[in-house]
Design a protein around this motif. Sequence first.
Motif, PDB file in Angstrom:
ATOM      1  N   HIS A 134     -51.640  78.840  17.021  1.00 55.54           N
ATOM      2  CA  HIS A 134     -52.905  79.244  16.536  1.00 55.54           C
ATOM      3  C   HIS A 134     -53.416  78.306  15.467  1.00 55.54           C
ATOM      4  O   HIS A 134     -52.767  77.550  14.785  1.00 55.54           O
ATOM      5  CB  HIS A 134     -52.498  80.677  15.784  1.00 55.54           C
ATOM      6  N   SER A 135     -54.711  78.543  15.456  1.00 56.84           N
ATOM      7  CA  SER A 135     -55.450  77.566  14.355  1.00 56.84           C
ATOM      8  C   SER A 135     -55.408  77.915  12.848  1.00 56.84           C
ATOM      9  O   SER A 135     -55.056  79.085  12.669  1.00 56.84           O
ATOM     10  CB  SER A 135     -56.854  77.208  14.911  1.00 56.84           C
ATOM     11  N   HIS A 177     -47.605  73.246   1.689  1.00 55.46           N
ATOM     12  CA  HIS A 177     -47.429  73.129   3.297  1.00 55.46           C
ATOM     13  C   HIS A 177     -47.316  74.639   3.620  1.00 55.46           C
ATOM     14  O   HIS A 177     -46.225  75.352   3.181  1.00 55.46           O
ATOM     15  CB  HIS A 177     -46.237  72.405   3.536  1.00 55.46           C
ATOM     16  N   ALA A 178     -48.024  75.105   4.541  1.00 56.96           N
ATOM     17  CA  ALA A 178     -47.949  76.420   4.914  1.00 56.96           C
ATOM     18  C   ALA A 178     -47.717  76.430   6.513  1.00 56.96           C
ATOM     19  O   ALA A 178     -47.937  75.590   7.148  1.00 56.96           O
ATOM     20  CB  ALA A 178     -49.322  77.104   4.897  1.00 56.96           C
ATOM     21  N   GLU A 179     -46.460  77.186   6.784  1.00 61.01           N
ATOM     22  CA  GLU A 179     -45.886  77.113   8.120  1.00 61.01           C
ATOM     23  C   GLU A 179     -45.670  78.848   8.548  1.00 61.01           C
ATOM     24  O   GLU A 179     -45.223  79.338   7.817  1.00 61.01           O
ATOM     25  CB  GLU A 179     -44.630  76.408   8.129  1.00 61.01           C
ATOM     26  N   TRP A 180     -46.133  79.040   9.880  1.00 65.06           N
ATOM     27  CA  TRP A 180     -45.856  80.247  10.469  1.00 65.06           C
ATOM     28  C   TRP A 180     -45.102  80.074  11.696  1.00 65.06           C
ATOM     29  O   TRP A 180     -44.619  78.941  12.163  1.00 65.06           O
ATOM     30  CB  TRP A 180     -47.236  81.211  10.817  1.00 65.06           C
ATOM     31  N   LEU A 181     -44.648  81.227  12.372  1.00 65.47           N
ATOM     32  CA  LEU A 181     -43.932  81.097  13.574  1.00 65.47           C
ATOM     33  C   LEU A 181     -44.221  80.521  14.612  1.00 65.47           C
ATOM     34  O   LEU A 181     -43.688  79.392  15.116  1.00 65.47           O
ATOM     35  CB  LEU A 181     -43.497  82.577  14.183  1.00 65.47           C
ATOM     36  N   ARG A 182     -45.819  80.579  14.955  1.00 62.98           N
ATOM     37  CA  ARG A 182     -46.345  79.642  16.034  1.00 62.98           C
ATOM     38  C   ARG A 182     -47.582  78.913  15.514  1.00 62.98           C
ATOM     39  O   ARG A 182     -48.791  79.200  15.551  1.00 62.98           O
ATOM     40  CB  ARG A 182     -46.980  80.702  17.157  1.00 62.98           C
TER      41      ARG A 182
END
Lengths: 262, 275
Positions: free
Chosen positions: B80-81, B109-114
């Motif tokens: 995902h963008s 730094h931001a991180e998500w599952l996908r």
Amino acid sequence: MRNRLAFRIGVIALAYSIACSLAYVVSGFSRTVIAQQAPAPPTPRAQAPIDLTGYWVSIVTEDWRWRMVTPPKGDYASIPMTPAARKVADAWDPKRDAASGEGCRAYGAGAIMRVPGRIHITWENDTTLRVDTEAGTQTRLFRFGAPGPAAPAAPPSWQGRSAAQWQISGGRRGAPPAGGSLRVVTTGLRPGYLRKNGVPYSANAVVTEYYNRTNEPNGDTWLVVTTVVEDPMYLNGRFVTSSHFKKAMDGSVWNPTPCETS
Amino acid sequence: MNVRITLLLFVAALVVTPAYAQMDFSGEWGVRMYEDQPERVPGPELGDFLGIPINDAARLRAAAWDASLQTLREWQCRPHSADYIWRGPSQLKISKEVDPVSREIVAFHAEWLRSVDRPVYLDGRPHPSPNAPHTWGGFSTGRWEGDMLTVTVTHLKEGYLRRNGLPRSDKATVREHWIRNGDFLTVMTVVTDPVYLTEPFVRTTDYELTVNQQVPPYPCGVVQEIDRPKDQVPHFLPGSNPYMEEFATKHKIPVEATRGGAETMYPEFRAKIRK
């Protein structure tokens, strides 16, 4: 010899007590003078780190299907309801609400910021911020400071009692404040609906809101309201939503409308 | 001599002001999908463009979109963008990068599952040349406005406004406002796209601080999902998509509203659809 010594001690004690009394009176006088000379603390209105006043229009880019139209009975998507809430919502009857004077249930403080429409924010006085809504023609009063002594408890109402507090950023060590936000806690509510199709909140619900303002490079100004509803009777956990409003030029299209049940 | 040094240290301790305590966004944040849950988890329905200020070009692209496109090898592991992911169905981890000398926060730094790692630089660096590569995460810089972090995102690859084919171009820029209210994080995203939007597209999304969460890795492998000729790309030719009105029919919403556009996000639109 003894009598002279006792006399001297007595004189010293008397002098000491007179001196203490004088000191107390003088210091009290000084305190009074200082208190009279010290400037009054700034009012909440003067302290405001952000300006929330003006006309704002809600922009509905979220939950459109549940806000812009009345969803059908049973459409409870997204809301963490308890079984008790579901039972109440399944019995929703908009005609009965209208007939029994409960027609503003979907316009109470637990949901009103989510109802499409314009809002008008003004200062009622130096310690009270007032929010009027087009939707349902409701008025909310956000009162700053401690509640007045011995005020009789007001009966529950759609908008309840709202205690407001500025949350000021920065300002440490003499530096000027760098913005901030408004926190509002509302209790004393009449039971209402989180969604127009009868999803309930109870009289014990507590609504906590955070008001933030942003400025965009294209000149737009936005109001972001984060709303947290806590109601153990009808909600599993804290129900958080956020709604956004764009600053309007003026109130030329202000059009209050009455509560509608469907 | 020792007395002087002690005195100097004492005075210095009184005078030196510690670095301004910035709002800390680092931590594990659980997404709270109490808005638009059906769109965000199962996925949006075809033809649902409600409340999005799109133009005709966006409608045309969306009507040509076929969900089977996502079975193509090139699409299977597409993250995902940066603009969409806030609204996606994933928990969030934000970590902070601290300068070892000044101890100032120089990046989040931001991180998500996908998603890909998405740094937000706070060290004042400029955005790269417009000709620099565009990525899923884009290039992000932030600055403080009180306790709110305002982020500017550029250099995004083409993405989507909604996972039903509504496109967002690679010319779009995004402005974000990170707002922390106690244990809640509200992020406002303002997408400006000269290709597909007529007005900025604004959304606000909420997260709650979660101490027992860890965003797991998301390994993604490419497989042959559907046997089809190599040169075949799933699509609908203009005017041939038979599903564009299903959503309106199912939910009894006027077709005109489901086609979206800036008008549909203003309260006055309710009066129009009641007629």
